[in-house]
Design a protein around this motif. Structure first.
Motif, PDB file in Angstrom:
ATOM      1  N   THR A 113       0.669 -12.447  -3.121  1.00 43.82           N
ATOM      2  CA  THR A 113       1.878 -10.665  -3.453  1.00 43.82           C
ATOM      3  C   THR A 113       1.471 -10.692  -5.025  1.00 43.82           C
ATOM      4  O   THR A 113       1.542  -9.669  -5.178  1.00 43.82           O
ATOM      5  CB  THR A 113       3.269 -11.178  -2.718  1.00 43.82           C
TER       6      THR A 113
ATOM      7  N   GLY B  84      -1.080  -7.900  -5.101  1.00 40.18           N
ATOM      8  CA  GLY B  84      -0.247  -7.110  -3.731  1.00 40.18           C
ATOM      9  C   GLY B  84      -0.331  -7.259  -2.874  1.00 40.18           C
ATOM     10  O   GLY B  84      -0.016  -6.674  -1.982  1.00 40.18           O
TER      11      GLY B  84
ATOM     12  N   SER C 201       8.068  -5.216  -5.611  1.00 39.66           N
ATOM     13  CA  SER C 201       7.326  -3.768  -6.025  1.00 39.66           C
ATOM     14  C   SER C 201       5.911  -3.892  -6.111  1.00 39.66           C
ATOM     15  O   SER C 201       5.161  -3.284  -5.577  1.00 39.66           O
ATOM     16  CB  SER C 201       6.892  -3.520  -7.941  1.00 39.66           C
ATOM     17  N   ARG C 202       5.215  -5.227  -6.174  1.00 39.95           N
ATOM     18  CA  ARG C 202       3.721  -5.675  -6.081  1.00 39.95           C
ATOM     19  C   ARG C 202       3.401  -5.710  -4.565  1.00 39.95           C
ATOM     20  O   ARG C 202       2.056  -4.830  -4.011  1.00 39.95           O
ATOM     21  CB  ARG C 202       3.764  -7.260  -6.395  1.00 39.95           C
TER      22      ARG C 202
END
Length: 238
Positions: free
Chosen positions: A137, A141, A235-236
């Motif tokens: 992640t 992501g 956020s990722r």
């Protein structure tokens, strides 16, 4: 970037030898091992200078830092020319050198062996499994693999058994093992990536340890760094 650490002169375990002595710590707030070492320094009342090494910007690979630590890892301390990497080694050194007693790292062979075993557990099981599940992640992501999540939950079950029927992670006294473990558990909890509360004994230890460490600056050091990591992780993932 540098900031001078605050010396808690009213701390009952403050070591007077530190009044005119400062330890440099190379640190990054999102790094769980960095936070473990820094929070222990705060607990011991050690005067310190924080030297930020921005891992996200690759500063750990700068030639000047590699001269300090060829492994290019953080944290690292410089205590009057004595340079030491690795959070576990750092915490052992700081207790041996500056603590007024051995409660945080017992000298008793059996109690000491348990602390060492727990530190090896954190570095050999919890940390690599944390990285394995969260790195995809942070890097690409994408969500971590189900297999890696299962291994991480297996690690939580092991920790749940460790703290069952005892007060702290390595026995009935707080030790450096608690600092090492909570640095990662707080980070994982902030990510919301695993249900730590499903492991009742572990979750109770987590809540109790946070409260016990408040006077050392838990919120400023540990919680702030964990939340920063967790926010970036989320956020990722989006």
């Amino acid at each position: 970037m540098e900031s001078e650490g605050i010396v808690p002169l009213n701390n009952s375990i403050f070591n007077a030898k530190m009044a005119n002595h400062t330890i440099d710590i190379y640190f990054f707030t999102m790094s769980p091992p960095s936070r473990a070492a820094l929070l222990l320094m705060r607990a011991l009342g050690l005067k310190h200078n924080i030297k930020i090494v921005n891992v996200l910007a690759g500063e750990q690979m700068n030639p000047e830092f590699i001269k300090i630590n060829p492994l290019h890892t953080i944290p690292v301390i410089n205590d009057g020319g004595f340079i030491l990497p690795d959070s576990n080694a750092i915490m052992k050194y700081l207790v041996d050198q500056y603590a007024k007693d051995d409660s945080l790292f017992p000298r008793d062979p059996k109690k000491s062996a348990i602390v060492i075993q727990r530190l090896f557990f954190v570095s050999g099981y919890l940390f690599p499994r944390f990285v394995a599940y969260h790195l995809p992640t942070m890097k690409d992501g994408v969500k971590g693999a189900e297999e890696d999540l299962n291994k991480l939950n297996e690690t939580f079950s092991m920790m749940d058994n460790y703290v069952q029927g005892q007060t702290w992670f390595a026995g009935n006294n707080m030790t450096v093992a608690d600092f090492a473990a909570i640095s990662l558990i707080s980070t994982i909890y902030a990510c919301g990536s695993c249900d730590i509360s499903a492991h009742q004994n572990l979750f109770q230890w987590f809540q109790k340890t946070k409260t016990a460490m408040e006077s050392f600056g838990y919120d400023e050091v540990m919680q702030a760094g964990a939340e920063a990591f967790g926010a970036l992780y989320k956020s990722r993932l989006k």
